[in-house]
Motif scaffolding. Structure first.
Motif, PDB file in Angstrom:
ATOM      1  N   TYR A  84       0.630  -0.964  -0.239  1.00 34.94           N
ATOM      2  CA  TYR A  84      -0.329   0.178   0.098  1.00 34.94           C
ATOM      3  C   TYR A  84       0.719   1.139  -0.124  1.00 34.94           C
ATOM      4  O   TYR A  84       0.553   2.446  -0.842  1.00 34.94           O
ATOM      5  CB  TYR A  84      -1.043  -0.277   1.383  1.00 34.94           C
ATOM      6  CG  TYR A  84      -1.967  -0.993   1.143  1.00 34.94           C
ATOM      7  CD1 TYR A  84      -3.006  -0.524   0.250  1.00 34.94           C
ATOM      8  CD2 TYR A  84      -2.494  -1.701   1.825  1.00 34.94           C
ATOM      9  CE1 TYR A  84      -3.967  -1.404  -0.013  1.00 34.94           C
ATOM     10  CE2 TYR A  84      -3.475  -2.874   2.063  1.00 34.94           C
ATOM     11  CZ  TYR A  84      -4.204  -2.671   0.373  1.00 34.94           C
ATOM     12  OH  TYR A  84      -5.401  -2.632   0.638  1.00 34.94           O
ATOM     13  N   ALA A  85       1.478   1.267   0.654  1.00 38.56           N
ATOM     14  CA  ALA A  85       2.708   2.222   0.549  1.00 38.56           C
ATOM     15  C   ALA A  85       3.178   2.250  -0.865  1.00 38.56           C
ATOM     16  O   ALA A  85       3.748   3.860  -0.734  1.00 38.56           O
ATOM     17  CB  ALA A  85       3.391   2.155   1.943  1.00 38.56           C
ATOM     18  N   MET A  86       3.448   1.615  -1.057  1.00 37.56           N
ATOM     19  CA  MET A  86       4.414   2.084  -2.306  1.00 37.56           C
ATOM     20  C   MET A  86       2.982   2.268  -3.496  1.00 37.56           C
ATOM     21  O   MET A  86       3.865   3.520  -4.742  1.00 37.56           O
ATOM     22  CB  MET A  86       4.978  -0.207  -2.773  1.00 37.56           C
ATOM     23  CG  MET A  86       5.387   0.173  -4.408  1.00 37.56           C
ATOM     24  SD  MET A  86       6.541  -0.662  -4.615  1.00 37.56           S
ATOM     25  CE  MET A  86       5.199  -2.050  -4.843  1.00 37.56           C
ATOM     26  N   THR A 132       0.531   3.711  -2.913  1.00 34.27           N
ATOM     27  CA  THR A 132       0.311   5.043  -2.804  1.00 34.27           C
ATOM     28  C   THR A 132       0.858   6.044  -3.286  1.00 34.27           C
ATOM     29  O   THR A 132       0.083   7.463  -4.194  1.00 34.27           O
ATOM     30  CB  THR A 132       0.263   5.353  -1.291  1.00 34.27           C
ATOM     31  OG1 THR A 132      -1.015   4.508  -0.544  1.00 34.27           O
ATOM     32  CG2 THR A 132      -0.918   6.787  -0.785  1.00 34.27           C
ATOM     33  N   LYS A 133       2.661   6.343  -3.764  1.00 35.36           N
ATOM     34  CA  LYS A 133       3.454   7.238  -4.518  1.00 35.36           C
ATOM     35  C   LYS A 133       3.041   7.321  -5.834  1.00 35.36           C
ATOM     36  O   LYS A 133       2.324   8.452  -6.417  1.00 35.36           O
ATOM     37  CB  LYS A 133       4.225   6.493  -4.364  1.00 35.36           C
ATOM     38  CG  LYS A 133       5.175   6.816  -2.553  1.00 35.36           C
ATOM     39  CD  LYS A 133       6.301   6.214  -2.541  1.00 35.36           C
ATOM     40  CE  LYS A 133       6.373   6.159  -0.981  1.00 35.36           C
ATOM     41  NZ  LYS A 133       8.371   5.637  -0.809  1.00 35.36           N
ATOM     42  N   THR A 134       1.666   5.806  -6.053  1.00 36.10           N
ATOM     43  CA  THR A 134       1.253   6.095  -7.309  1.00 36.10           C
ATOM     44  C   THR A 134       0.240   6.177  -7.879  1.00 36.10           C
ATOM     45  O   THR A 134       0.024   5.720  -8.931  1.00 36.10           O
ATOM     46  CB  THR A 134       2.043   4.335  -8.523  1.00 36.10           C
ATOM     47  OG1 THR A 134       1.946   3.423  -7.934  1.00 36.10           O
ATOM     48  CG2 THR A 134       3.814   4.056  -8.912  1.00 36.10           C
ATOM     49  N   ARG A 135      -0.607   6.698  -6.422  1.00 36.95           N
ATOM     50  CA  ARG A 135      -1.579   6.763  -6.723  1.00 36.95           C
ATOM     51  C   ARG A 135      -2.432   5.896  -8.028  1.00 36.95           C
ATOM     52  O   ARG A 135      -3.557   6.080  -8.004  1.00 36.95           O
ATOM     53  CB  ARG A 135      -2.302   7.891  -7.227  1.00 36.95           C
ATOM     54  CG  ARG A 135      -1.497   9.287  -6.460  1.00 36.95           C
ATOM     55  CD  ARG A 135      -1.814  10.746  -7.577  1.00 36.95           C
ATOM     56  NE  ARG A 135      -1.517  12.363  -7.368  1.00 36.95           N
ATOM     57  CZ  ARG A 135      -2.157  13.254  -7.061  1.00 36.95           C
ATOM     58  NH1 ARG A 135      -2.928  13.266  -7.863  1.00 36.95           N
ATOM     59  NH2 ARG A 135      -1.218  13.396  -6.385  1.00 36.95           N
ATOM     60  N   PHE A 141      -4.896   2.557  -1.894  1.00 41.64           N
ATOM     61  CA  PHE A 141      -4.966   3.995  -0.526  1.00 41.64           C
ATOM     62  C   PHE A 141      -5.378   3.098   0.175  1.00 41.64           C
ATOM     63  O   PHE A 141      -5.961   2.039   0.296  1.00 41.64           O
ATOM     64  CB  PHE A 141      -5.747   4.953  -1.313  1.00 41.64           C
ATOM     65  CG  PHE A 141      -7.136   4.505  -1.148  1.00 41.64           C
ATOM     66  CD1 PHE A 141      -8.318   4.205   0.016  1.00 41.64           C
ATOM     67  CD2 PHE A 141      -7.973   4.604  -2.606  1.00 41.64           C
ATOM     68  CE1 PHE A 141      -9.849   3.643  -0.919  1.00 41.64           C
ATOM     69  CE2 PHE A 141      -8.877   3.751  -2.591  1.00 41.64           C
ATOM     70  CZ  PHE A 141      -9.547   3.800  -2.052  1.00 41.64           C
TER      71      PHE A 141
END
Length: 100
Positions: free
Chosen positions: A51-53, A55-58, A61
């Protein structure tokens, strides 16, 4: 012809009429919708690094919530190569962010 009609070919006519209407997405004519997601849940804890990775690329979430308003705008557009793509803009309004 829309991108979905191109991809599905003859099978497009087998879709329910409401789905045909929903996926009749002509080039450069956006489809807008609003609604409420009654429940959004975060996945398993072991997925947090993903999820963290993402989220960076949208792409994804990590939030959870209930009765979350959303809007969506899908637009079929032509790439310089001539291929078609569907561009999605999806917005959520999470009142209280809970990262479980």
């Amino acid at each position: 012809m829309t991108i979905y009609q191109t991809l599905l070919g003859e099978d497009f006519s087998r879709l329910h009429p409401m789905l045909q209407k929903r996926y009749a997405l002509p080039v450069e004519q956006p489809f807008y919708a609003i609604g409420v997601m009654h429940k959004i849940e975060t996945g398993a804890k072991w997925l947090r690094p993903f999820y963290a990775m993402a989220t960076k690329t949208r792409f994804l979430f990590p939030e959870s919530g209930e009765d979350v308003p959303f809007t969506i705008c899908n637009t079929c557009r032509a790439l310089p190569s001539g291929e078609l793509e569907v561009h999605h803009i999806f917005r959520l309004w999470v009142k209280e962010i809970t990262n479980n």
